[in-house]
Scaffold this motif. Structure first.
Motif, PDB file in Angstrom:
ATOM      1  N   LEU A  29      -1.432   4.577  -7.304  1.00 53.21           N
ATOM      2  CA  LEU A  29      -2.788   4.714  -6.776  1.00 53.21           C
ATOM      3  C   LEU A  29      -3.483   5.938  -7.366  1.00 53.21           C
ATOM      4  O   LEU A  29      -4.670   5.885  -7.685  1.00 53.21           O
ATOM      5  CB  LEU A  29      -2.791   4.803  -5.248  1.00 53.21           C
ATOM      6  N   ALA A  61       0.836  -1.198   0.000  1.00 53.04           N
ATOM      7  CA  ALA A  61       0.000   0.000   0.000  1.00 53.04           C
ATOM      8  C   ALA A  61       0.874   1.251   0.000  1.00 53.04           C
ATOM      9  O   ALA A  61       0.584   2.228  -0.707  1.00 53.04           O
ATOM     10  CB  ALA A  61      -0.936  -0.015   1.206  1.00 53.04           C
ATOM     11  N   GLY A 109      -5.299  10.070  -2.141  1.00 55.18           N
ATOM     12  CA  GLY A 109      -5.253   8.721  -1.606  1.00 55.18           C
ATOM     13  C   GLY A 109      -4.429   8.687  -0.344  1.00 55.18           C
ATOM     14  O   GLY A 109      -3.626   9.579  -0.078  1.00 55.18           O
ATOM     15  N   VAL A 135      -6.506   2.981   0.115  1.00 51.04           N
ATOM     16  CA  VAL A 135      -5.990   2.158  -0.982  1.00 51.04           C
ATOM     17  C   VAL A 135      -6.995   1.089  -1.405  1.00 51.04           C
ATOM     18  O   VAL A 135      -7.354   0.984  -2.578  1.00 51.04           O
ATOM     19  CB  VAL A 135      -4.626   1.524  -0.633  1.00 51.04           C
ATOM     20  N   ASP A 186     -10.172   2.594  -2.891  1.00 50.03           N
ATOM     21  CA  ASP A 186      -9.920   3.198  -4.205  1.00 50.03           C
ATOM     22  C   ASP A 186      -9.835   2.126  -5.294  1.00 50.03           C
ATOM     23  O   ASP A 186     -10.406   2.288  -6.370  1.00 50.03           O
ATOM     24  CB  ASP A 186      -8.635   4.028  -4.187  1.00 50.03           C
ATOM     25  N   ALA A 224       2.253   1.833  -3.454  1.00 47.23           N
ATOM     26  CA  ALA A 224       1.224   2.299  -4.387  1.00 47.23           C
ATOM     27  C   ALA A 224       0.999   3.804  -4.265  1.00 47.23           C
ATOM     28  O   ALA A 224       0.535   4.441  -5.201  1.00 47.23           O
ATOM     29  CB  ALA A 224      -0.089   1.551  -4.156  1.00 47.23           C
ATOM     30  N   LEU A 225       1.351   4.365  -3.123  1.00 47.83           N
ATOM     31  CA  LEU A 225       1.170   5.798  -2.867  1.00 47.83           C
ATOM     32  C   LEU A 225       2.405   6.630  -3.198  1.00 47.83           C
ATOM     33  O   LEU A 225       2.335   7.855  -3.199  1.00 47.83           O
ATOM     34  CB  LEU A 225       0.820   6.019  -1.391  1.00 47.83           C
TER      35      LEU A 225
END
Length: 165
Positions: free
Chosen positions: A59, A43, A94, A99, A102, A46-47
């Motif tokens: 993301l 996670a 985000g 996560v 979304d 992804a950010l």
């Protein structure tokens, strides 16, 4: 992060000779390839922004594609329920807490979009939301996915710290 989703490599669709079926098959393929950019990412990864101060993450691209699915396909074709999920905060927004929501929201919007595509009588039929043809809408979404999948690919490599294919 995505334990219940098929992230295996897809195959390019064959030419069926049916333009509508082929456009939809290519859209499904591009969606899947875009989804694969999330594989192996935590996670936190992804950010991550790849090139600060550019506010772009994998993301953020997922959030943006949710907006595109809604605007050009789900609402654009059906005319039902225009939605703006994130305002101007799709690419940059985000959080660790958002996560999962979304990603699930994007996948849900794909289902709504596919229902709107199926309900459209022909490639020349105009959407009830945006007034553009189904053909134009599918081509627009193919453009969006191919553009942003390339960005997501590079951001994914940067987040992983290696070129893991």
């Amino acid at each position: 992060m995505l334990t219940d989703v098929d992230l295996s490599r897809g195959s390019e669709p064959d030419d069926s000779g049916d333009e509508r079926a082929d456009l939809h098959a290519w859209l499904a393929y591009q969606r899947h390839e875009f989804l694969r950019k999330l594989r192996d990412l935590s996670a936190e990864q992804a950010l991550q922004w790849s090139v600060p101060p550019v506010e772009l993450s994998v993301l953020g691209l997922v959030r943006h594609m949710r907006q595109m699915e809604a605007g050009y396909l789900a609402w654009g074709l059906s005319g039902e329920g225009a939605r703006d999920f994130y305002g101007d905060d799709d690419f940059a927004g985000g959080s660790l807490d958002s996560v999962g929501d979304d990603i699930r929201g994007w996948l849900t919007e794909i289902k709504r979009a596919d229902a709107a595509i199926a309900a459209s009588p022909s490639l020349d039929a105009r959407g009830l939301g945006h007034g553009r043809t189904l053909r134009w809408s599918l081509l627009k979404m193919l453009h969006e996915y191919t553009l942003h999948a390339g960005q997501a690919h590079m951001i994914r490599f940067a987040a992983l710290g290696e070129m893991r294919r």
